[in-house]
Design a protein around this motif. Structure first.
Motif, PDB file in Angstrom:
ATOM      1  N   SER A  59       4.059   7.794  -2.086  1.00 44.41           N
ATOM      2  CA  SER A  59       4.304   6.300  -1.767  1.00 44.41           C
ATOM      3  C   SER A  59       3.899   5.680  -3.318  1.00 44.41           C
ATOM      4  CB  SER A  59       3.248   5.736  -0.822  1.00 44.41           C
ATOM      5  OG  SER A  59       1.902   6.008  -1.502  1.00 44.41           O
ATOM      6  N   VAL A  60       3.574   6.447  -4.176  1.00 43.81           N
ATOM      7  CA  VAL A  60       3.366   5.638  -5.557  1.00 43.81           C
ATOM      8  C   VAL A  60       3.790   6.722  -6.674  1.00 43.81           C
ATOM      9  CG1 VAL A  60       1.636   4.242  -4.948  1.00 43.81           C
ATOM     10  CG2 VAL A  60       0.894   6.690  -5.542  1.00 43.81           C
ATOM     11  N   ASN A  61       4.646   7.762  -6.440  1.00 45.44           N
ATOM     12  CA  ASN A  61       5.133   8.508  -7.466  1.00 45.44           C
ATOM     13  C   ASN A  61       6.809   8.856  -7.406  1.00 45.44           C
ATOM     14  OD1 ASN A  61       2.572   9.517  -8.844  1.00 45.44           O
ATOM     15  ND2 ASN A  61       1.884   9.951  -6.894  1.00 45.44           N
ATOM     16  N   ARG A  62       7.512   7.674  -6.866  1.00 42.42           N
ATOM     17  CA  ARG A  62       8.707   8.053  -7.096  1.00 42.42           C
ATOM     18  C   ARG A  62       9.058   7.857  -8.602  1.00 42.42           C
ATOM     19  NH1 ARG A  62       8.660   3.001  -3.874  1.00 42.42           N
ATOM     20  NH2 ARG A  62       8.858   1.408  -5.453  1.00 42.42           N
ATOM     21  N   ASN A  63      10.499   8.247  -8.828  1.00 45.99           N
ATOM     22  CA  ASN A  63      10.871   8.005 -10.360  1.00 45.99           C
ATOM     23  C   ASN A  63      10.010   8.519 -11.684  1.00 45.99           C
ATOM     24  OD1 ASN A  63      13.421   6.737  -9.657  1.00 45.99           O
ATOM     25  ND2 ASN A  63      12.392   4.793  -9.335  1.00 45.99           N
ATOM     26  N   LYS A  64       9.523   9.812 -11.088  1.00 38.69           N
ATOM     27  CA  LYS A  64       8.603  10.543 -12.243  1.00 38.69           C
ATOM     28  C   LYS A  64       9.034  12.125 -12.158  1.00 38.69           C
ATOM     29  CE  LYS A  64       4.565   7.396 -11.366  1.00 38.69           C
ATOM     30  NZ  LYS A  64       3.200   7.608 -10.886  1.00 38.69           N
ATOM     31  N   ARG A  65       8.536  12.651 -13.256  1.00 37.30           N
ATOM     32  CA  ARG A  65       8.591  14.143 -13.612  1.00 37.30           C
ATOM     33  C   ARG A  65       7.097  14.661 -13.541  1.00 37.30           C
ATOM     34  NH1 ARG A  65      13.209  16.042 -17.705  1.00 37.30           N
ATOM     35  NH2 ARG A  65      12.318  14.202 -19.069  1.00 37.30           N
TER      36      ARG A  65
END
Length: 400
Positions: free
Chosen positions: A65-71
């Protein structure tokens, strides 16, 4: 966005945070186009990879829920070599977000002064539970605790029931969004001044801000305002009401709407003509008597009939849906708010899309929430030029 440039393209964020407030801040920046590198412990990763319903071997719905668009890059910050690697990564980044306990980042060699030494114009975000300059600086911060301490539980729920927490961790979420606002302001200022900034956020401070007009009314009257549950403290009738076949929201926002509500919706012109209800202030004083009249009139009609009449009268209204109903509603589908994206184990995971539009288009979810450490090799090779042999050495030493 049809190839359009996102506002934060070219900005790189190093996310050293975990759980909710810090990751929310970093994800918001990622939604706006920033490249976000999330640093996690090699063995366990972010705490929320083990919270709530499991999606796959390293992800949960909470984490996603809070970690899209990350590596995700795994580095052991207890290891001196891991600390050195993170400082080198910070030198390649514009923004750093951390929410270690007070003093924890400095003890690990990744505090503000440590990273400012490797990049003078760094924008550094510190998120804690309480004011870093106060007597409680060392206290750990938890959303539920702050909901209690900031008065949020005391203003939420029905008057006849005990204090009630919000359904989601609102203090964490708002703190993350306030922090992202601070970053955007600092990035804007850096374009003019060339200077970095240290942004400090405390959960308690954000929680107190969330009391909004309730808080100001408490100060004005020298006591706690009543709790109204699903009703509005200042506007009547305004809240959740029962129709014959289920609940709906009705928001009568002004006197003209009240006249139409009485005459056209519930067919009670006598209420429209009653001097006790002529203004909103009077309706507030006579709330109980008015509700006793409105309730039966609404319960005698179906929700569909009431919604049609309310809409025709220009009174904002809506159904009260279950959570799954809302997520699967035609409105959510048409807005593209829920996506399914492939993950590393070959399945699909649900991801919520960014809630805003830019130039008429919703930004894409460029990266699904990452598997633990899936970007370690690529990021360290791209940003630090570390070759495969050195990566193997670092893994052998337990650094990665």
């Amino acid at each position: 966005m049809s190839g359009a440039r996102l506002p934060l393209e070219g900005v790189r964020v190093l996310d050293l945070s975990r759980v909710l407030a810090g990751p929310m801040c970093a994800m918001t920046l990622g939604d706006l186009g920033a490249e976000v590198v999330k640093v996690e412990h090699p063995d366990r990763g972010d705490d929320t990879r083990d919270w709530g319903l499991r999606v796959n071997s390293t992800q949960t719905a909470y984490f996603n829920s809070v970690n899209r668009n990350k590596r995700s890059v795994t580095v052991d910050l207890q290891h001196p070599e891991g600390q050195r690697l993170v400082r080198e990564l910070a030198a390649q980044c514009d923004v750093v977000v951390q929410n270690f306990k007070h003093g924890g980042a400095a003890r690990l060699g990744v505090g503000y002064e440590d990273l400012r030494a490797v990049r003078e114009d760094i924008i550094y975000v510190s998120i804690s539970g309480y004011d870093s300059t106060g007597a409680e600086a060392g206290r750990p911060g938890y959303d539920l605790v702050v909901q209690g301490e900031a008065g949020l539980m005391g203003m939420n729920g029905e008057a006849t029931q005990p204090p009630l927490k919000f359904g989601v961790a609102v203090v964490d979420m708002f703190t993350g969004m306030y922090a992202a606002q601070g970053v955007l302001a600092a990035l804007f200022d850096r374009e003019r001044s060339g200077a970095g900034r240290h942004i400090e956020m405390a959960l308690f401070d954000s929680g107190l801000m969330l009391t909004a007009y309730y808080g100001l009314e408490a100060l004005l009257q020298g006591g706690d305002p009543p709790r109204y549950g699903n009703a509005h403290p200042s506007i009547v009738p305004y809240g959740v009401f029962d129709a014959a076949d289920g609940p709906l929201v009705i928001t009568v926002g002004n006197n003209a709407q009240f006249q139409r509500f009485c005459r056209e919706v519930i067919e009670r012109p006598d209420l429209a003509e009653d001097a006790r209800y002529a203004t909103n202030l009077l309706r507030g004083v006579n709330r109980e008597a008015l509700m006793a009249e409105i309730g039966p009139a609404l319960r005698s009609r179906s929700r569909a009939v009431l919604l049609q009449r309310l809409a025709a009268a220009g009174i904002p209204c809506g159904e009260v849906l279950g959570l799954l109903e809302a997520l699967q509603s035609p409105r959510a589908r048409a807005g593209g708010l829920v996506r399914q994206m492939p993950h590393a184990e070959g399945g699909q995971a649900h991801v919520l899309a960014p809630p805003f539009r830019i130039d008429g288009e919703r930004p894409p979810v460029r990266r699904a929430p990452p598997f633990l450490g899936e970007g370690t090799a690529d990021v360290l090779q791209e940003l630090l030029g570390i070759d495969a042999e050195r990566l193997a050495q670092l893994r052998g030493q337990g650094v990665l």
